[in-house]
Design a protein around this motif. Structure first.
Motif, PDB file in Angstrom:
ATOM      1  N   GLU A 254       0.908  -1.101  -0.131  1.00 40.27           N
ATOM      2  CA  GLU A 254      -0.043  -0.127   0.040  1.00 40.27           C
ATOM      3  C   GLU A 254       0.973   1.358   0.043  1.00 40.27           C
ATOM      4  O   GLU A 254       0.598   2.182  -0.580  1.00 40.27           O
ATOM      5  N   ASN A 326      -0.369  -3.329   4.184  1.00 38.42           N
ATOM      6  CA  ASN A 326      -0.438  -2.059   4.429  1.00 38.42           C
ATOM      7  C   ASN A 326       1.033  -1.674   5.398  1.00 38.42           C
ATOM      8  O   ASN A 326       1.755  -2.357   5.674  1.00 38.42           O
ATOM      9  N   ALA A 327       1.228  -0.160   5.974  1.00 40.35           N
ATOM     10  CA  ALA A 327       2.095   0.086   6.491  1.00 40.35           C
ATOM     11  C   ALA A 327       2.573  -0.701   7.708  1.00 40.35           C
ATOM     12  O   ALA A 327       3.594  -0.703   8.242  1.00 40.35           O
ATOM     13  N   TYR A 328       1.481  -1.320   8.244  1.00 38.70           N
ATOM     14  CA  TYR A 328       1.855  -2.023   9.571  1.00 38.70           C
ATOM     15  C   TYR A 328       1.947  -3.469   9.223  1.00 38.70           C
ATOM     16  O   TYR A 328       2.077  -4.173  10.324  1.00 38.70           O
ATOM     17  N   VAL A 330      -0.129  -5.584   7.812  1.00 35.23           N
ATOM     18  CA  VAL A 330      -0.950  -6.433   7.828  1.00 35.23           C
ATOM     19  C   VAL A 330      -1.610  -6.318   6.311  1.00 35.23           C
ATOM     20  O   VAL A 330      -1.652  -5.733   5.529  1.00 35.23           O
TER      21      VAL A 330
ATOM     22  N   ALA B  10       3.639   4.533  10.956  1.00 34.25           N
ATOM     23  CA  ALA B  10       3.962   3.160  11.404  1.00 34.25           C
ATOM     24  C   ALA B  10       4.538   2.693  12.507  1.00 34.25           C
ATOM     25  O   ALA B  10       4.212   2.033  13.417  1.00 34.25           O
ATOM     26  N   VAL B  13       2.599   3.449  15.621  1.00 29.53           N
ATOM     27  CA  VAL B  13       1.327   2.489  15.637  1.00 29.53           C
ATOM     28  C   VAL B  13       2.031   1.033  16.333  1.00 29.53           C
ATOM     29  O   VAL B  13       1.329   0.500  17.409  1.00 29.53           O
ATOM     30  N   ARG B  14       3.205   0.892  16.017  1.00 30.89           N
ATOM     31  CA  ARG B  14       3.817  -0.394  16.824  1.00 30.89           C
ATOM     32  C   ARG B  14       4.126   0.044  18.143  1.00 30.89           C
ATOM     33  O   ARG B  14       3.911  -0.907  18.902  1.00 30.89           O
ATOM     34  N   HIS B  44      -7.303  -0.608   8.349  1.00 35.85           N
ATOM     35  CA  HIS B  44      -5.840  -0.682   8.707  1.00 35.85           C
ATOM     36  C   HIS B  44      -5.084  -1.845   9.487  1.00 35.85           C
ATOM     37  O   HIS B  44      -4.197  -2.176   9.788  1.00 35.85           O
ATOM     38  N   GLY B  45      -6.194  -2.761   9.518  1.00 36.44           N
ATOM     39  CA  GLY B  45      -5.717  -4.123  10.270  1.00 36.44           C
ATOM     40  C   GLY B  45      -5.399  -4.065  11.919  1.00 36.44           C
ATOM     41  O   GLY B  45      -4.893  -4.948  12.256  1.00 36.44           O
ATOM     42  N   GLU B  48      -5.834  -7.100  14.023  1.00 33.38           N
ATOM     43  CA  GLU B  48      -4.818  -8.170  13.979  1.00 33.38           C
ATOM     44  C   GLU B  48      -3.610  -7.937  14.753  1.00 33.38           C
ATOM     45  O   GLU B  48      -2.790  -8.692  15.112  1.00 33.38           O
ATOM     46  N   LEU B  49      -3.227  -6.494  14.747  1.00 29.34           N
ATOM     47  CA  LEU B  49      -2.317  -5.847  15.510  1.00 29.34           C
ATOM     48  C   LEU B  49      -2.465  -6.246  17.083  1.00 29.34           C
ATOM     49  O   LEU B  49      -1.446  -6.467  17.947  1.00 29.34           O
TER      50      LEU B  49
END
Lengths: 346, 367
Positions: A254, A326-328, A330, B10, B13-14, B44-45, B48-49
Motif C-alpha cells: 500500500e 499496509n504500512a503495519y 497487515v 507505522a 502505531v507499533r 488498517h488491520g 490483527e495487531l
C-alpha cells in the motif's frame, strides 16, 4: 504532419435536430462541415461505406469501446479525447501499434453544434498525437431525453509483431508489478466536474494515450509479460482481474502506490478508496525483476509517467488473489466492489 | 498529508500496540460505537495487531445500517411520485428496503439525487419550484445539525416545495440500551469522536456511573483509535470507570453549542426503530411542532398510507445482524456471512452499508 483544424465557422445557435441523423442533406452537411475537415485523411476522405486498409504483415489486433461520460467536458479532457485514448490504450496494452479507428456518434437532439465541433477538434488533436487515423464513421441522432448530449463508440485496429505474446498467460511468479503513475486523478476530476458546487479540487484527469510509452518499452527490449490499463474499477480491479486470469497472487504494498495528496484528501473526506477510483492514462506493467531498472528509466522519459513505481510482485501463494499489505505489515484481500463507490454519510 | 500522516505513522502505531500489550493483563471487551471506527480498524488491520486479550466489539453506530427498511420503503414510495426529487447521501442508495433500494427506484425512473450537503436539497427546491424536493435526513448527531440547518433554511426562505423524511438516531440512547441488556458484558466503550465534536461528552457521565464502565471519546485514525483503547484498558486495569477524552484536538466537554441550539430549535427527542434491533425509547429525533410543516411523512401521507408492505421479503431468520449490531457476535460468526450474505446481495443491516461491520469484515478480510 499536417495540423488539422476546423475551417468552418460554427454558428453558436445551431443545434442538432433529428434531421441531422436522417441520412439526408443535413447529415451530409454536418459531416462535410464539422467532422470531415477536422479528421481528413486518405482513407476517410472518399466517405465510402467502409474504409480500405492495408494488408497486414503483422498480426492484426482489434478492440471496441463506448463512451458515455457526463459531463462531456472535464478538467484535463473531454469525451472526444476519452474516446481516442481509451481505444488506443486497449490496443497498446496488447503490445499493438494502434493504426486505424472507427468513430460512431450518437447525438442527442438539441445539442449545440459548437459543442460537437469542440469534441471533434479534441478527437482530431488526440488522434494526431497518438498517430492514429479515423478511417470510417457514423452519426445518428436520438430524440431529446433519449441520450445525454453525445455518446461515442470507437473501434480500433492495430498491428503487433507476430511473435509477440503479451497477455495474462505470460504472467509468471516472481514478476514485478509497476504502475505507470499516480492513481485516481481521472475519477476525482470527473466527480468534481459533475458537482462543482459541492467541492472544489485542483485535480486534473490523468487521461492520456499510452501507446508511445509502450512502444518505447518494447523498443528498449523490456520483456513485457502483461499490461493492463486502469480504467473504471481502478488499480484494485485491474489487479484482481489479472490475478484471477493468471491464477497467481498479486501482492501489492500500500505504501508504494503513488496517490497525489489532493486525490487522497478528496477520498478521505468522501470515504472513497483511491484504489478503486477510475484512471484513463495509467497502466500496470508486469515484467521480470531483471527488467525493472530499465523499464523505470523508460518511464522517466515520459512526462505523465515520472511517478511510475514498483508496487508489488506476483507470487504463487494465493492463486487468484490480489492482496494489499499496509504500512503495519497487515495484508488483506482486495475484492471487486458490488457497484460504484458512493460518498459516505459521515 | 498534514493532520493525517502523523496519525498513521507505522513506528508510532507499533509503539502504541506494544504499550497496550504491556498494560493489558486480562481479557477486555471494548466496543467502538461508530461504523467509521469499525471501518478504520478493519482497513488498517488494527484488530490483527492488537494482543489476543483485547476483544473489539463493533457497535451499532452505522446510520445507514440502522435506518429501518420501512423508512427506505417510504422514501421510495415518495420518490416514485411524479415531479418529486429525493435527495440522499450516496451510501444510502444501495441499501435495500423491504423490496427495493433507491438505486433500483432511480433505474425505474425516479429522480433520486446524491447530495454532499443537506442544504443542496434546499437549493434544488429553490431552482426547481415546480417539483417537490425531499431530503432524506438520516444519521446520528453528526449529520443532524446539517439536516437541521437545511430545514431551518427552508423555513426562513419559505421554501414550500421542500420537506424532509427524518430518521435521526442518537448515540447515548443506544449505549444505554446495550448496557441495560444484562446478557452480555461490554467492559468499556470508545465513544464516537465526531458525535462528541457536536454534542460534547457531558451526557456520558451518568452512563459511565450507572453501568460502571469507562467511556473514552475516540477519533478515527489508527493512532486515535489505539489511544482510545489504551486509555480504556488503563482504566479497566485499575478498576476505574470515568469519561475520558482521547480526541481533544476536536472535542470539548460542552461540544458545539450553536449546533446543539440548532438541533434544539428544529428537532425533539422521540422513540425510534433501529434496523436489526427494534424500537428504543427516546433514541431518535423528529421534527418539533414549529417545523412539522416540513415533515415529508405528513406531506405525503396519502402516498404513504397506500404503502403496500405485503410484498415484504421475509427476513432470513438465520441472519444475525441484530446480534452483530449489539456486539454479541462478530460478523464472521454468522453462518450466512460471505456465503448467502455478501455486499452485492445483503441480507442484514450490517452488510447493507459499506460502513456496516459485516461489510467492513467482508471487504477487509485478512489474507
Amino acid at each position: 504532419m499536417k495540423q488539422f483544424s476546423c475551417p468552418v465557422e460554427i454558428d453558436s445557435n445551431q443545434i442538432i435536430t433529428l434531421a441531422h441523423g436522417s441520412g439526408g442533406r443535413l447529415t451530409r452537411q454536418l459531416i462535410e462541415d464539422v467532422i470531415k475537415p477536422a479528421l481528413a485523411n486518405v482513407r476517410l476522405d472518399p466517405l465510402e461505406d467502409a474504409a480500405i486498409l492495408q494488408q497486414f504483415e503483422q498480426t492484426a489486433v482489434m478492440t471496441t469501446d463506448s463512451y458515455v461520460i457526463s459531463p462531456i467536458q472535464f478538467p484535463g479532457g473531454d469525451i472526444g479525447k476519452l474516446a481516442i485514448c481509451g481505444t488506443v490504450n486497449d490496443l497498446a496494452m496488447m503490445g499493438a501499434t494502434p493504426l486505424y479507428l472507427s468513430l460512431g456518434f450518437i447525438l442527442e437532439e438539441g445539442l449545440h453544434i459548437a459543442e460537437l465541433a469542440a469534441v471533434v477538434q479534441s478527437i482530431s488533436q488526440t488522434a494526431q498525437a497518438a498517430g492514429v487515423a479515423i478511417v470510417t464513421g457514423d452519426t445518428k441522432v436520438v430524440e431529446k431525453g433519449k441520450g445525454d448530449k453525445i455518446f461515442i463508440n470507437t473501434s480500433g485496429i492495430g498491428a503487433r509483431e507476430n511473435t509477440c505474446k503479451i497477455g495474462t498467460a505470460e504472467i509468471r511468479s516472481g514478476d514485478k508489478v509497476i504502475v505507470s503513475g499516480d492513481i485516481g486523478r481521472h475519477g476525482v476530476a470527473v466527480m468534481a466536474a459533475r458537482d462543482p458546487q459541492a467541492f472544489d479540487t485542483p485535480v486534473i484527469s490523468d487521461i492520456a494515450c499510452l501507446n508511445h510509452v509502450v512502444t518505447a518499452l518494447i523498443e528498449e527490449g523490456i520483456a513485457i509479460h502483461c499490461m493492463r490499463d486502469l480504467t473504471r474499477g481502478g488499480l484494485a480491479t485491474a489487479c484482481i482481474e489479472l490475478a484471477q486470469s493468471s491464477a497467481l497472487q498479486f501482492d501489492l504494498g500500500e505504501t508504494t502506490i503513488p496517490v497525489e495528496e489532493a486525490v487522497q484528501s478528496v477520498c478521505d473526506v468522501l470515504g472513497l478508496d483511491p484504489l478503486y477510483i477510475a484512471n484513463e492514462g495509467r497502466f500496470v506493467l508486469i515484467i521480470p525483476e531483471t527488467c525493472v531498472e530499465r523499464a523505470l528509466a523508460v518511464f522517466a522519459r515520459f512526462d505523465n509517467c515520472k511517478a511510475a513505481k514498483v508496487i508489488g510482485e506476483v507470487t504463487e501463494d494465493k492463486p487468484g488473489w490480489a492482496t494489499l499489505r499496509n504500512a503495519y505489515g497487515v495484508s488483506r484481500k482486495l475484492d471487486l466492489l458490488a457497484g460504484d463507490q458512493l460518498p459516505r454519510i459521515c | 498529508m498534514k493532520y493525517v500522516d502523523e496519525f498513521r505513522d507505522a513506528a508510532a502505531v507499533r509503539h502504541a500496540i506494544d504499550t497496550i500489550a504491556g498494560i493489558a493483563t486480562r481479557p477486555w471487551n471494548i466496543m467502538e460505537i461508530c461504523g467509521g471506527q469499525t471501518h478504520s480498524i478493519m482497513r488498517h488491520g488494527l484488530h490483527e495487531l492488537l494482543p489476543d486479550n483485547i476483544h473489539l466489539l463493533h457497535g451499532p453506530g452505522c446510520p445507514v445500517c440502522v435506518t429501518p427498511a420501512e423508512k427506505i420503503d417510504q422514501a421510495i414510495a415518495i420518490a416514485m411520485q411524479e415531479n418529486t426529487v429525493l435527495c440522499s447521501y450516496g451510501d444510502m442508495l444501495r441499501v435495500p428496503g423491504n423490496n427495493r433500494s433507491l438505486l433500483d427506484c432511480k433505474a425505474l425512473g425516479a429522480d433520486v439525487r446524491v447530495i454532499y450537503s443537506p442544504t443542496e436539497a434546499v437549493d434544488i427546491a429553490l431552482s426547481e419550484p415546480e417539483k417537490q424536493i425531499i431530503l432524506f435526513a438520516i444519521g446520528f448527531e453528526t449529520t443532524a445539525p446539517g439536516n437541521a440547518a437545511a430545514i431551518r433554511k427552508a423555513k426562513l426562505q419559505q421554501v414550500e416545495n421542500f420537506s424532509a423524511l427524518v430518521c435521526q438516531v442518537t448515540v447515548p440512547a443506544a449505549i444505554d440500551a446495550l448496557l441495560g441488556n444484562n446478557d452480555f458484558e461490554i467492559d468499556g466503550f470508545l465513544a464516537a469522536g465526531h458525535v462528541c465534536t457536536i454534542m460534547g461528552f457531558h451526557q456520558y457521565y451518568h452512563l459511565a456511573e450507572k453501568y460502571q464502565v469507562p467511556i473514552v471519546i475516540t477519533g478515527f485514525e489508527p493512532l486515535d483509535i489505539l489511544a482510545g483503547i489504551e486509555k480504556c484498558v488503563l482504566q479497566l486495569e485499575s478498576g476505574q470507570h470515568s469519561v475520558e477524552n482521547a480526541y481533544a484536538r476536536y472535542v470539548t466537554e460542552q461540544g458545539n453549542q450553536p449546533a446543539q441550539d440548532l438541533l434544539q430549535e428544529v428537532f425533539q427527542l422521540d422513540d425510534q426503530t433501529w434496523r436489526g434491533i427494534g424500537v428504543m425509547p427516546n433514541s431518535g429525533l423528529s421534527l418539533n411542532k414549529s417545523y412539522r410543516y416540513f415533515d415529508a411523512e405528513q406531506r405525503f401521507s396519502t402516498v404513504l398510507g397506500d404503502l403496500d408492505l405485503s410484498m415484504s421479503k421475509p427476513v432470513n431468520e438465520a441472519c444475525q445482524s441484530g446480534l452483530v449490531l449489539q456486539g454479541k457476535i462478530k460478523p464472521d460468526e454468522c453462518p450466512l456471512f460471505g456465503k448467502q450474505c455478501r455486499p452485492d446481495k445483503p441480507l442484514g443491516a450490517t452488510m447493507v452499508s459499506s460502513e456496516g461491520a459485516c461489510a467492513a469484515y467482508y471487504r477487509y478480510a485478512a489474507s
